[in-house]
Every structure is written in C-alpha cells, then in structure tokens.
Write a protein that holds these residues in place. Sequence first.
Motif, PDB file in Angstrom:
ATOM      1  N   ASP A 120       0.799  -1.013   0.299  1.00 21.39           N
ATOM      2  CA  ASP A 120      -0.062  -0.282   0.291  1.00 21.39           C
ATOM      3  C   ASP A 120       0.691   1.067  -0.273  1.00 21.39           C
ATOM      4  O   ASP A 120       0.362   2.250  -0.109  1.00 21.39           O
ATOM      5  CB  ASP A 120      -0.870   0.198   1.191  1.00 21.39           C
ATOM      6  CG  ASP A 120       0.117  -0.093   2.540  1.00 21.39           C
ATOM      7  OD1 ASP A 120       1.082  -1.134   2.647  1.00 21.39           O
ATOM      8  OD2 ASP A 120      -0.883   0.177   3.558  1.00 21.39           O
ATOM      9  N   PHE A 176      -0.955  -8.175   1.158  1.00 21.23           N
ATOM     10  CA  PHE A 176      -1.809  -7.430   2.495  1.00 21.23           C
ATOM     11  C   PHE A 176      -2.939  -8.190   3.352  1.00 21.23           C
ATOM     12  O   PHE A 176      -2.229  -9.540   2.232  1.00 21.23           O
ATOM     13  CB  PHE A 176      -2.629  -7.272   1.164  1.00 21.23           C
ATOM     14  CG  PHE A 176      -3.010  -5.639   0.150  1.00 21.23           C
ATOM     15  CD1 PHE A 176      -2.256  -4.591   1.086  1.00 21.23           C
ATOM     16  CD2 PHE A 176      -2.782  -5.710  -0.782  1.00 21.23           C
ATOM     17  CE1 PHE A 176      -1.920  -3.042   1.225  1.00 21.23           C
ATOM     18  CE2 PHE A 176      -2.622  -4.202  -1.187  1.00 21.23           C
ATOM     19  CZ  PHE A 176      -2.563  -3.281  -0.183  1.00 21.23           C
ATOM     20  N   LYS A 212     -10.833  -6.365   2.208  1.00 23.26           N
ATOM     21  CA  LYS A 212     -10.170  -5.531   3.094  1.00 23.26           C
ATOM     22  C   LYS A 212     -10.816  -5.667   4.433  1.00 23.26           C
ATOM     23  O   LYS A 212     -11.534  -6.033   4.666  1.00 23.26           O
ATOM     24  CB  LYS A 212      -9.797  -4.607   2.116  1.00 23.26           C
ATOM     25  CG  LYS A 212      -9.127  -3.327   2.650  1.00 23.26           C
ATOM     26  CD  LYS A 212      -9.365  -2.571   1.172  1.00 23.26           C
ATOM     27  CE  LYS A 212      -7.872  -1.412   1.284  1.00 23.26           C
ATOM     28  NZ  LYS A 212      -7.550  -0.200   2.106  1.00 23.26           N
TER      29      LYS A 212
END
Length: 496
Positions: free
Chosen positions: A230, A261, A268
């Motif tokens: 990110d 991630f 998410k």
Amino acid sequence: MTPIRLYDSLRKQKVPFEPREPGKVSMYLCGPTTYDSAHLGHARSAISFDLVRRAFRFLGYEVTFVRNITDVDDKIIQRANERGEDPVALARRYADEYNRDMAMLGVLPPDVEPRVSEHIEPIIQLIQRLVDAGKAYAVDGDVYFAVDTFPSYGQLSGQSIDDLRAGARVEVDQRKRAPVDFALWKAAKPGEPAWDSPWGKGRPGWHIECSAMTWKHLGEAFDVHGGGKDLVFPHHENEIAQSQGAFGPASFARYWMHNGFVNLNDEKMSKSLGNFFSIAEVIRHHDPEAVRLFLLSHHIRSPINLEVVDRDGEPAFPDLEQAERRLEYFYTTLKRLDAFNRAAPDPGDGPVVDGADALVPEVRAALADDFNAPVAIAALGEAARLANKLLDEGKGGPKDVRRRSLRRLAADIRSVANDALGLLSRDPDAFLTARRDRLASKRGIDVQAVERLVAERAEARKRKDFAAADELRDRLAHMGVEVLDTPAGAEWRVAD
Ligand SMILES: [Zn+2]
C-alpha cells in the motif's frame, strides 16, 4: 555468504542481490504511524521484513536494519485533539504498544528506530537542499516538491507523470504549481505541534521523513527498502523523488521489496466493515507464535486471506487454530528429541541416515531464492517427520547412526527455526502446557480434576489393575482428554 536472488519491485523481476559492500546489508523499513493499536497488516509487514533480515543473517550477511516510527502526522494530531491529549505523547504510547506487540510476534527490535519528532533537523536540511536545487518551492509557509523536476517519477508504481496528471482530481489548492506536487513541509495550524524552520513554524509532510532518516542512518545510498504494498504510491514514489532529487540518480535504495496484504474473509480489513482486529484481540484467543507461523506460511509477496468465523458470539480464526496444531506437532517433536538425546550417549562424528542432514542446505536454498519461507517451513516439517520416524522405529539399524541423526535433527531444526524463521524458541514443555491449559479452559475442562484422574490411573497401572486404568482412560476421553504413556510417565493433552 550464499548468493541471493530477490524480487525487486522497481525492476519488477527477480534479480541477483549485490549489496553495496560485500557481505553487508543496509535495510530500511517504513514503520507504523502510531495513532492506534497495531493490526494484522502491521504484523505482516513487520514479520515479513524480520524474516528478510534474519534470512540475510542466516545466509552469512551482516545486517543494519532501520525501522522508523511516524510520531508526527495528521492522523495522530486529529486523534490527540479528539482526546485532548498531547500528540507526541499519544504517539509514544502507541509506539510502545506496537513494540510490545511485535516482540510477542517474535519480531527483533530494529538496530535503529528513528522517530520524526527527533529528526526535524535533518528533515529541514534535506528540504533546504531541494529548495536550493530548484526542486522544491515555498508558498505561504508550505514547501512543495516540484514533481516535473524529476522526470522518472512514477517508475516504481508503473505510472508516468502524464498519467498521474490526467488522473489527478481537480485541485482546490491553486498555490501548487502542479496538482501532482506534494508537501514536504506544512505551515503550522493552531493546535498542532510545530517547529521553527526557514519557512516559518510548521511540521514535516509524511514522505520526507523516510528520505531524511535513511540519509541520516544509512547514508545517501543503501541496499534494501521495504514496506507494505500500500506504500508504493505515493509514499515510496515520493521518497525516491526527494532522495534522488537531493543526492542524484545513483542514491537511495538499490532494491525495493513490498509485502502483500492480509484480507479477512476475502475482504479488505477495515474498521468500517467491522472486520478489523487488533493484534491484542487476535492473541487474546490465539498463541502469537501461531500468528507468525501462519503469516510466514505464505510468501511475503502473496496476498493472504484469513478466515474469521463466529463461535458462540466470539470471533475465531480456524487458520490460526491449524497453525497452533502445527506448532504443537513441532514442539512435541522437539520434546521427544530432547528426551532421547539427553538419555543417549553422544555417538561422536560419523554418518547419519539419509535426509537427516538435508534441512540446513534446503532452507538456505529456499531463503536465497527470494526469501521463500513456505518452502523453508515445509522442509522443517519434513525434518520433524523424519525425526519422529526414527524415534518410533526404536531399535534396528546401527545404534550410533540413529543417535547421531537424532542429535543432528534436533540441532538443525532449532537452528533453522530459531535463527532463520524466528520460531520454536520456547521451552517445549512451557508451550505444550500453556496450549493444553488454554484449550482446557476454552472447552470448560477442569484441569485439576483431570490431573487427579490421571494420577489415579497411574496408581491403578502400578498395582496392575488394568481394568480400573482403562475405565479411567475412558472417563478422561469422555471429558475430551487424551492420555499418553511416555517413558517419563503419563501425560495428557486436550483431544482435537
Ligand atoms: Zn517511508
């Protein structure tokens, strides 16, 4: 020193690793902005680069590892204002919590842990250098980086300045020369921490800190820069522009590495989705070492999906339960190996059984190939399987070869697990007892009652009353307890 190949996010391929100085690695990892408790995403980044750091060492390199703490930031100031707390103090509190969480997860403390609040001077020096070179400009006490002075901007994230310009939303701030320009220094607003600077009172923007801290602690150029995926855009892109803008194209990081991630149930992780778990919440229910084993069972670049289920109104993580069972297997193996090796005389040097000396070279090869921890962990599993097989076989085959093999396996499993992976460094008994007691309490099993029945059964066996012993074993099984008769006496575990 073993030659290493690593995936470089800038070149977008696996490349041979060539450090600036042979045998030495300088590494920088973007650390947390400490305005809240750390979550699994933080854990993954810290554990991923802890693995990389340990692997470099395991492969014979000397490592200098720097990980910063962002303790001056918009989010910190906002949170502190909401709570009526001093922002630097709030950031310090969460930084301490972060370091406690990371220690629980087996993450080694960095060699240097710079904080923004303690690096205002090098930050100002670096900004001044950019202003003097015509690569940054001041407007009303703010200072911006002029992105068009850095034509290769966007290389890391695979975008051109034109793409970014086209994609930039209509900019409200007309003072910037171009919408893609970003802040290096922000003029003080009321209620914010501020420091004196050539442009008036203010505070640093986010990106400049990493450029200033790497410069201060690792010099104008260093080997590896890491961070979460990110951070590629805009943070790392801006770091490159600032540092190379100041020190030239050969400066800054030679290699870029980014970890993937962590998703929860394929979504998410976010507070608004209600699937946000702090590390403290996760390790209230699960062994922290299981979190580490689970995360390292995936390549650092792969995305990870962690399953969350509701169990009697409490969140539970089946993947972590499975990792705990795996740890139980490893620690049980070590316990058996230790008991055997304590009792058997040292057979001295000589041959070992096929495969008993394979672990270390296999793990070296796995780690030298882009830090492949899943392959290393699989090799660890193979070594444990061989150890148990040799222990189960008992007699048969040359005695010394078997003894030597079991010694070798115990030493190599520990060396690989502890040094390279940061796993299995606890006393096996301490781990196994803690796991047993935690499972017992989770399932409402009365540990004292179990201990009493196990002792009664031992008595019954002593007086050769096998009917009574069997009946007690059945009663224990009914309670969800499995009894194991070992050379050291009866032991029990909570059945799966
Ligand atoms: Zn950074």
